[in-house]
Scaffold this motif. Sequence first.
Motif, PDB file in Angstrom:
ATOM      1  N   SER A 155       0.816  -1.219   0.000  1.00 57.75           N
ATOM      2  CA  SER A 155       0.000   0.000   0.000  1.00 57.75           C
ATOM      3  C   SER A 155       0.849   1.267   0.000  1.00 57.75           C
ATOM      4  CB  SER A 155      -0.952   0.009   1.200  1.00 57.75           C
ATOM      5  OG  SER A 155      -0.238   0.112   2.422  1.00 57.75           O
ATOM      6  N   THR A 156       2.135   1.131   0.380  1.00 56.61           N
ATOM      7  CA  THR A 156       3.016   2.304   0.389  1.00 56.61           C
ATOM      8  C   THR A 156       3.506   2.680  -1.007  1.00 56.61           C
ATOM      9  OG1 THR A 156       4.959   0.924   0.776  1.00 56.61           O
ATOM     10  CG2 THR A 156       3.816   1.779   2.727  1.00 56.61           C
ATOM     11  N   LEU A 157       3.293   1.790  -1.980  1.00 57.84           N
ATOM     12  CA  LEU A 157       3.799   2.048  -3.322  1.00 57.84           C
ATOM     13  C   LEU A 157       2.823   2.891  -4.125  1.00 57.84           C
ATOM     14  CD1 LEU A 157       5.197  -1.459  -4.360  1.00 57.84           C
ATOM     15  CD2 LEU A 157       6.357   0.398  -3.138  1.00 57.84           C
ATOM     16  N   THR A 158       3.358   3.763  -4.959  1.00 59.54           N
ATOM     17  CA  THR A 158       2.535   4.525  -5.890  1.00 59.54           C
ATOM     18  C   THR A 158       2.087   3.607  -7.023  1.00 59.54           C
ATOM     19  OG1 THR A 158       4.395   5.158  -7.292  1.00 59.54           O
ATOM     20  CG2 THR A 158       3.902   6.589  -5.389  1.00 59.54           C
ATOM     21  N   LEU A 162       4.053   0.245  -8.421  1.00 54.36           N
ATOM     22  CA  LEU A 162       3.425  -1.069  -8.557  1.00 54.36           C
ATOM     23  C   LEU A 162       3.627  -1.616  -9.973  1.00 54.36           C
ATOM     24  CD1 LEU A 162       0.063  -0.697  -6.603  1.00 54.36           C
ATOM     25  CD2 LEU A 162       1.889  -2.335  -6.106  1.00 54.36           C
ATOM     26  N   ASP A 163       3.484  -0.736 -10.969  1.00 56.37           N
ATOM     27  CA  ASP A 163       3.727  -1.142 -12.350  1.00 56.37           C
ATOM     28  C   ASP A 163       5.166  -1.632 -12.516  1.00 56.37           C
ATOM     29  OD1 ASP A 163       1.169  -0.499 -13.145  1.00 56.37           O
ATOM     30  OD2 ASP A 163       1.702   1.499 -13.890  1.00 56.37           O
ATOM     31  N   LEU A 165       7.130  -2.869 -10.217  1.00 55.97           N
ATOM     32  CA  LEU A 165       7.297  -4.151  -9.533  1.00 55.97           C
ATOM     33  C   LEU A 165       6.733  -5.304 -10.365  1.00 55.97           C
ATOM     34  CD1 LEU A 165       8.140  -5.835  -7.129  1.00 55.97           C
ATOM     35  CD2 LEU A 165       6.031  -5.144  -5.950  1.00 55.97           C
ATOM     36  N   ARG A 166       5.537  -5.102 -10.937  1.00 53.33           N
ATOM     37  CA  ARG A 166       4.941  -6.145 -11.784  1.00 53.33           C
ATOM     38  C   ARG A 166       5.864  -6.499 -12.954  1.00 53.33           C
ATOM     39  NH1 ARG A 166       0.133  -2.894 -11.285  1.00 53.33           N
ATOM     40  NH2 ARG A 166      -1.421  -3.898  -9.945  1.00 53.33           N
ATOM     41  N   LEU A 167       6.414  -5.483 -13.586  1.00 52.88           N
ATOM     42  CA  LEU A 167       7.230  -5.712 -14.773  1.00 52.88           C
ATOM     43  C   LEU A 167       8.591  -6.309 -14.415  1.00 52.88           C
ATOM     44  CD1 LEU A 167       6.290  -2.490 -16.773  1.00 52.88           C
ATOM     45  CD2 LEU A 167       5.496  -4.832 -17.170  1.00 52.88           C
ATOM     46  N   ILE A 168       9.145  -5.918 -13.275  1.00 52.65           N
ATOM     47  CA  ILE A 168      10.375  -6.552 -12.810  1.00 52.65           C
ATOM     48  C   ILE A 168      10.133  -8.041 -12.579  1.00 52.65           C
ATOM     49  CG2 ILE A 168      11.894  -6.782 -10.786  1.00 52.65           C
ATOM     50  CD1 ILE A 168      11.967  -3.759 -10.602  1.00 52.65           C
ATOM     51  N   ALA A 169       8.985  -8.370 -11.978  1.00 54.88           N
ATOM     52  CA  ALA A 169       8.652  -9.767 -11.704  1.00 54.88           C
ATOM     53  C   ALA A 169       8.473 -10.567 -12.981  1.00 54.88           C
ATOM     54  CB  ALA A 169       7.393  -9.851 -10.844  1.00 54.88           C
ATOM     55  N   ARG A 170       8.133  -9.884 -14.074  1.00 47.14           N
ATOM     56  CA  ARG A 170       8.002 -10.574 -15.364  1.00 47.14           C
ATOM     57  C   ARG A 170       9.331 -10.665 -16.099  1.00 47.14           C
ATOM     58  NH1 ARG A 170       2.411  -7.769 -17.569  1.00 47.14           N
ATOM     59  NH2 ARG A 170       1.027  -8.630 -15.981  1.00 47.14           N
ATOM     60  N   GLY A 171      10.379 -10.074 -15.512  1.00 42.39           N
ATOM     61  CA  GLY A 171      11.713 -10.236 -16.072  1.00 42.39           C
ATOM     62  C   GLY A 171      12.220  -9.112 -16.927  1.00 42.39           C
ATOM     63  N   LEU A 172      11.561  -7.965 -16.921  1.00 42.10           N
ATOM     64  CA  LEU A 172      11.997  -6.858 -17.773  1.00 42.10           C
ATOM     65  C   LEU A 172      13.216  -6.151 -17.178  1.00 42.10           C
ATOM     66  CD1 LEU A 172       9.083  -7.375 -18.865  1.00 42.10           C
ATOM     67  CD2 LEU A 172       9.007  -4.932 -19.398  1.00 42.10           C
ATOM     68  N   SER A 173      14.150  -5.788 -18.050  1.00 41.81           N
ATOM     69  CA  SER A 173      15.312  -5.006 -17.650  1.00 41.81           C
ATOM     70  C   SER A 173      14.927  -3.541 -17.542  1.00 41.81           C
ATOM     71  CB  SER A 173      16.424  -5.157 -18.696  1.00 41.81           C
ATOM     72  OG  SER A 173      16.019  -4.560 -19.927  1.00 41.81           O
ATOM     73  N   ASN A 174      15.856  -2.710 -17.046  1.00 45.74           N
ATOM     74  CA  ASN A 174      15.574  -1.277 -16.964  1.00 45.74           C
ATOM     75  C   ASN A 174      15.317  -0.679 -18.339  1.00 45.74           C
ATOM     76  OD1 ASN A 174      15.789  -1.257 -14.225  1.00 45.74           O
ATOM     77  ND2 ASN A 174      17.792  -0.257 -14.131  1.00 45.74           N
ATOM     78  N   GLU A 176      14.060  -2.226 -20.951  1.00 46.83           N
ATOM     79  CA  GLU A 176      12.729  -2.671 -21.376  1.00 46.83           C
ATOM     80  C   GLU A 176      11.630  -1.966 -20.594  1.00 46.83           C
ATOM     81  OE1 GLU A 176      13.900  -7.224 -22.723  1.00 46.83           O
ATOM     82  OE2 GLU A 176      13.527  -6.761 -20.620  1.00 46.83           O
ATOM     83  N   LEU A 177      11.876  -1.723 -19.310  1.00 46.97           N
ATOM     84  CA  LEU A 177      10.905  -0.973 -18.499  1.00 46.97           C
ATOM     85  C   LEU A 177      10.714   0.433 -19.067  1.00 46.97           C
ATOM     86  CD1 LEU A 177      12.001  -1.957 -14.878  1.00 46.97           C
ATOM     87  CD2 LEU A 177       9.784  -2.435 -15.897  1.00 46.97           C
ATOM     88  N   ALA A 178      11.813   1.072 -19.393  1.00 44.90           N
ATOM     89  CA  ALA A 178      11.737   2.432 -19.924  1.00 44.90           C
ATOM     90  C   ALA A 178      10.927   2.467 -21.217  1.00 44.90           C
ATOM     91  CB  ALA A 178      13.147   2.981 -20.156  1.00 44.90           C
ATOM     92  N   ALA A 179      11.167   1.492 -22.095  1.00 45.98           N
ATOM     93  CA  ALA A 179      10.440   1.453 -23.363  1.00 45.98           C
ATOM     94  C   ALA A 179       8.958   1.171 -23.138  1.00 45.98           C
ATOM     95  CB  ALA A 179      11.043   0.384 -24.274  1.00 45.98           C
ATOM     96  N   ARG A 180       8.646   0.247 -22.231  1.00 46.36           N
ATOM     97  CA  ARG A 180       7.248  -0.120 -21.979  1.00 46.36           C
ATOM     98  C   ARG A 180       6.465   1.036 -21.362  1.00 46.36           C
ATOM     99  NH1 ARG A 180       4.468  -4.915 -20.544  1.00 46.36           N
ATOM    100  NH2 ARG A 180       5.962  -5.970 -21.903  1.00 46.36           N
TER     101      ARG A 180
END
Length: 226
Positions: A155-158, A162-163, A165-174, A176-180
């Motif tokens: 609940s402390t996360l914006t 949260l987005d 964290l979800r994407l890290i758990a799916r294996g995305l690199s930084n 890939e996160l930036a592009a997504r």
Amino acid sequence: MTADPPRVVIADDQALVRTGFAMILGADGIEVVAEAADGAEAIDAVRRTRPDVVLMDVRMPGVDGLEATRRILADHPDPPRIIILTTFDLDRYVYAALSAGASGFLLKDVTADRLVSAVRMVRTGDALLAPSVTRRLVERFAGRDEETTLHRDLSTLTPRELDILRLIARGLSNTELAARLHISETTVKTHVTRMLSKLGLRDRTQAIIAAYETGLIVPGSGTPPE
């Protein structure tokens, strides 16, 4: 200016493993400051030598590697990075050690180059595991042992964190996160750092575990629950 080489403690009940690893690391200029034959000796060696990295066999007589990992990480305000050594790549003890804060694991038949690069990698603060390997461990063992389950309050996360964290758990690199998310890598790194800090996590490995253990990602699906 080149950083000083990592200082390492090797904990394994097999003398041949300790000797072999020490020779490999020493040949690359990495100092092995102590060896230990069990978890109790490892805890004492860390207190005495304050290493940067510990290579910790997960299965040892007496105090095993899991308990030693827990004690070392709890006892030190700035603990060393711990790499778990194991014979099996899907071992519930490895999962428990990662939940407790270990930075990754290596199989004991690791190549010399991989051993050296792993020690140097975790020394800089990187998690050792590929996200896909972490997910395999989590999906097999998540929630099976209440004692090792991470209890985190998301609940402390914006919403953005949260987005992330979800994407890290799916294996995305930084990258890939930036592009997504259509943001810069610098912004991604800021979000990741804040997310880890809020949840009291050391690295991305623990973040992946937390995503599953809190139900943000459902084991077996790789996707968030409806």
